[in-house]
Enzyme design. Structure first.
Site, mmCIF file in Angstrom:
data_model
loop_
_atom_site.group_PDB
_atom_site.id
_atom_site.type_symbol
_atom_site.label_atom_id
_atom_site.label_comp_id
_atom_site.label_asym_id
_atom_site.label_seq_id
_atom_site.Cartn_x
_atom_site.Cartn_y
_atom_site.Cartn_z
ATOM 1 C CE1 TYR A 158 -4.146 1.464 -0.355
ATOM 2 C CE2 TYR A 158 -3.556 2.781 1.553
ATOM 3 C CZ TYR A 158 -4.391 2.529 0.487
ATOM 4 O OH TYR A 158 -5.469 3.344 0.262
ATOM 5 C CE LYS A 165 -7.046 6.395 0.390
ATOM 6 N NZ LYS A 165 -8.151 7.168 -0.219
#
Ligand code: 1JT
Length: 258
Positions: A158, A165
């Protein structure tokens, strides 16, 4: 079942790319809940797709071009919304981007360019859009964004999106403080992995779905409709006391230790 929790509300949804997009699931659920919607697309290729999908909703919904990295596009979007809707009650930010090469291998190898691109599209855009839409939210409003657990745990692959995020979730808290006096709420929905077109290209994504289905308290993956229903709740007056939060819609995966 959801009743008309968004009856009489007007909303703008950013991030529909195809019928599997989380943004599209939220669009359908908010339309079912009675909302009048407007949409944006990025690039001519997606324009037709969005227009074709939007035709399946009741009523007519305007569709505007918007590249969130362009200040000019955001200014034009504000003008379009002012002219066509007058006022806005909610905004759905369901946009993220990173170079494919930054979503595999190791985070250590992230280039400055790749890092800044992920931050610009996936994180800064929420602040820019909130500033654009706030003057149109004359009766208060609700802004939501989509996030993922990789913001607070180091999740393999990720990488740069996790850092973007994390910044996005921190932005939610600062924006909630800045816009609270105007009765504008800002929250994030942290969705468990969903089989969207964007996610399917990610190496090892099927294994992630499998792992979550075994480890989550509910023993399954989240359905996109469940993410959309929680979103409608956050957009509706039912959540009037909630702002600055990250709500997990992940079948409980995030709470589990071993
Ligand atoms: C983007 C992509 C943002 C995929 C995303 C995303 N946020 C969540 N996903 C799904 C995902 C991706 C990875 C993952 C877990 C979930 C693709 C296009 C760019 C923006 O790794 C564990 C990599």
């Amino acid at each position: 079942m959801t009743m008309r929790m968004l009856e009489g509300k007007k909303g703008i949804i950013l991030g529909v790319a195809n019928k599997r997009s989380i943004a599209w699931a939220i669009a359908k659920a908010s339309s079912d809940a009675g909302a009048t919607l407007a949409f944006t697309y990025q690039g001519e290729k997606i324009k037709e797709k969005v227009e074709e999908l939007v035709k399946t909703l009741p009523g007519t919904s305007p569709v505007y071009p918007c590249d969130v990295t362009s200040d000019d596009d955001l200014a034009r979007l504000q003008e379009n919304l002012r002219q066509d809707l007058g006022s806005v009650d909610f905004l759905v930010h369901s946009i993220a981007f990173a170079d494919r090469k930054d979503l595999e291998g190791i985070f250590l190898d992230t280039s400055r360019k790749g890092y800044l691109l992920a931050q610009d599209v996936s994180s800064y855009s929420l602040t820019a859009l909130s500033r654009m839409v706030a003057p149109l939210m004359s009766q208060g409003g609700s802004i939501i964004t989509l996030t993922y657990l990789g913001s607070e745990r180091a999740v393999k692959n990720y990488n740069v999106m996790g850092v973007a995020k994390a910044a996005l979730e921190a932005s939610v808290r600062y924006l909630a403080v800045d816009l609270g006096a105007r009765q504008i709420r800002v929250n994030a929905v942290s969705a468990g992995p969903v089989n969207t077109l964007a996610a399917r290209g990610i190496s090892g994504f099927t294994e992630i779905l499998d792992h979550v289905a075994h480890k989550a308290p509910l023993q399954r993956n989240v359905e996109i409709e469940e993410v959309a229903n929680a979103s409608v709740f956050l957009l509706s007056p039912l959540s009037s006391g909630i702002t600055g939060e990250v709500i997990y819609v992940d079948c409980g995966y995030n709470i589990v230790g071993i």
